[in-house]
Design a protein around this motif. Structure first.
Motif, short mmCIF file in Angstrom:
data_model
loop_
_atom_site.label_atom_id
_atom_site.label_comp_id
_atom_site.label_asym_id
_atom_site.label_seq_id
_atom_site.Cartn_x
_atom_site.Cartn_y
_atom_site.Cartn_z
N SER A 48 50.27 26.50 69.69
CA SER A 48 48.98 27.22 69.14
C SER A 48 47.96 27.56 70.30
CB SER A 48 48.42 26.41 67.91
OG SER A 48 49.23 26.24 66.92
N THR A 49 47.67 26.69 71.02
CA THR A 49 46.71 27.09 72.23
C THR A 49 47.33 28.22 72.91
OG1 THR A 49 46.02 24.87 72.39
CG2 THR A 49 45.51 26.28 74.35
N LEU A 50 48.54 28.59 73.41
CA LEU A 50 49.18 29.60 73.88
C LEU A 50 48.98 30.81 73.03
CD1 LEU A 50 50.62 30.89 76.30
CD2 LEU A 50 52.77 30.20 75.00
N MET A 51 49.11 30.47 71.72
CA MET A 51 49.09 31.91 70.88
C MET A 51 47.74 32.40 70.95
SD MET A 51 49.42 32.01 66.70
CE MET A 51 47.52 31.77 66.87
N VAL A 91 49.69 36.60 62.39
CA VAL A 91 50.26 35.63 61.42
C VAL A 91 49.96 34.18 61.75
CG1 VAL A 91 51.68 35.19 59.69
CG2 VAL A 91 51.80 37.35 60.77
N PHE A 92 48.68 33.83 61.04
CA PHE A 92 48.38 32.30 61.34
C PHE A 92 49.06 31.44 60.78
CE2 PHE A 92 44.67 34.86 62.94
CZ PHE A 92 44.56 34.19 64.04
N GLN A 93 49.24 30.34 60.91
CA GLN A 93 50.19 29.11 60.06
C GLN A 93 49.31 29.08 58.77
OE1 GLN A 93 50.28 25.39 62.15
NE2 GLN A 93 51.37 24.61 60.63
N GLN A 94 48.18 29.13 58.94
CA GLN A 94 47.12 28.91 57.50
C GLN A 94 46.94 30.13 56.83
OE1 GLN A 94 47.08 25.79 56.15
NE2 GLN A 94 47.87 24.95 58.11
N PHE A 95 47.48 31.39 57.25
CA PHE A 95 47.29 32.65 56.75
C PHE A 95 45.72 33.47 56.92
CE2 PHE A 95 50.68 30.84 53.84
CZ PHE A 95 51.74 30.84 54.63
N GLU A 175 54.13 29.43 63.25
CA GLU A 175 54.31 28.26 62.37
C GLU A 175 54.46 28.73 61.07
OE1 GLU A 175 55.93 25.61 63.13
OE2 GLU A 175 55.10 24.73 64.82
N PRO A 176 54.80 30.05 60.65
CA PRO A 176 54.75 30.41 59.31
C PRO A 176 55.63 29.73 58.08
CG PRO A 176 55.86 31.88 60.34
CD PRO A 176 55.71 30.77 61.22
N THR A 177 56.42 29.10 58.30
CA THR A 177 57.49 28.57 57.75
C THR A 177 57.46 27.22 57.22
OG1 THR A 177 59.20 28.24 59.40
CG2 THR A 177 59.17 30.29 58.31
N SER A 178 56.54 26.43 57.71
CA SER A 178 56.64 25.08 57.67
C SER A 178 56.34 24.58 56.21
CB SER A 178 55.22 24.40 58.56
OG SER A 178 53.98 24.95 58.04
N ALA A 179 55.82 25.32 55.35
CA ALA A 179 55.55 24.93 53.81
C ALA A 179 56.60 25.38 53.03
CB ALA A 179 53.98 25.23 53.49
N HIS A 208 58.39 24.86 65.83
CA HIS A 208 59.02 23.62 66.07
C HIS A 208 60.43 23.41 65.64
CE1 HIS A 208 57.21 22.47 62.44
NE2 HIS A 208 58.26 21.47 62.37
N ASP A 209 60.56 24.57 64.55
CA ASP A 209 61.84 24.63 63.52
C ASP A 209 63.27 25.29 64.51
OD1 ASP A 209 63.85 24.67 61.83
OD2 ASP A 209 62.61 25.34 60.19
N LEU A 210 63.93 24.41 65.03
CA LEU A 210 65.08 25.09 65.99
C LEU A 210 65.97 25.80 65.36
CD1 LEU A 210 65.42 22.18 68.47
CD2 LEU A 210 64.20 24.21 68.80
N SER A 211 66.07 25.44 63.70
CA SER A 211 66.97 26.03 63.05
C SER A 211 66.93 27.91 62.91
CB SER A 211 67.01 25.67 61.68
OG SER A 211 65.79 25.99 60.90
#
Length: 231
Positions: A48-51, A91-95, A175-179, A208-211
């Motif tokens: 997230s820092t890099l982003m 697109v932020f993780q928390q939208f 990280e948009p798919t974590s939830a 972090h989702d390698l799938s």
């Protein structure tokens, strides 16, 4: 911007929150124009820092960040904000939708920050808005609802519409798919890739989702390029 320019070019990039210990230390890394890149790493690796560095929210301690040949590190904070609004969709993780504004108002803010205020711009905005809403399988009536009334999946799609409304050359997604469950996640990824193809946007997808790796042209383990080891 010239098409032959790399989407992202990093040189001797360093960032520290405390002025002592580097969270990011990337000697060199390039994302070519048009590529779709999956950046992964463990929690705390510095993703997230890099982003936030790449989209100009944070300013590096040292080094150079170029996006399509434009040096973010030589811009003022205001110039970085304007550059991001015009050329980078995020697109932020928390939208980060404003809950009391309607969906249309949330999306219009992105157009306003990019300096598009003429009647011609407004006509283009309306046409583009409806096209993106349709592409992301949202019903037009959702545009008039406050964002707080939307489901997580709807908020996610609205965040993508907002990121794409100014036709950015680069899309950065954190990280948009974590939830999401596996079905919603796969549906989201297919929609995202389809819209990026239509718009010809370069894509940097942080997760972090390698799938999810199979969706991308290239993947990067942040630990392989970040000698600081993150935080």
């Amino acid at each position: 911007m010239a098409e032959q320019q790399a989407a992202i070019c990093l040189r001797q990039l360093r960032f520290s929150y405390d002025g002592n210990s580097d969270v990011i230390n990337i000697p060199q890394w390039t994302l070519e124009s048009g590529q779709k890149c999956f950046v992964f790493g463990a929690s705390g690796a510095g993703k997230s820092t890099l982003m936030n560095l790449l989209c100009g929210v944070l300013k590096p301690t040292a080094g150079d960040i170029q996006v399509f040949g434009q040096a973010l590190t030589k811009m003022s904070a205001r110039q970085r904000d304007r550059f991001r609004a015009k050329h980078i969709g995020v697109v932020f993780q928390q939208f980060n939708l404003i809950p009391y504004l309607t969906v249309a108002e949330n999306i219009r803010l992105a157009s306003w920050f990019a300096g598009k205020t003429t009647s011609s711009d407004d006509q283009n905005f309306q046409q583009r808005l409806l096209e993106l809403v349709a592409a992301l399988q949202l019903k037009p009536e959702v545009l008039h609802r406050p964002s707080r009334e939307l489901s997580v999946g709807q908020q996610q799609r609205v965040a993508i519409v907002r990121a794409l409304i100014n036709q950015p050359e680069l899309l950065i997604v954190d990280e948009p798919t974590s939830a999401l469950d596996s079905y919603a996640r796969d549906n989201f990824m297919q929609l995202l890739m389809s819209v990026c193809e239509q718009q010809r946007s370069s894509l940097l997808f942080v997760s972090h989702d390698l799938s999810l790796q199979s969706y991308f042209d290239v993947d990067v383990n942040l630990a392989d390029i970040n000698t600081a080891g993150g935080q």
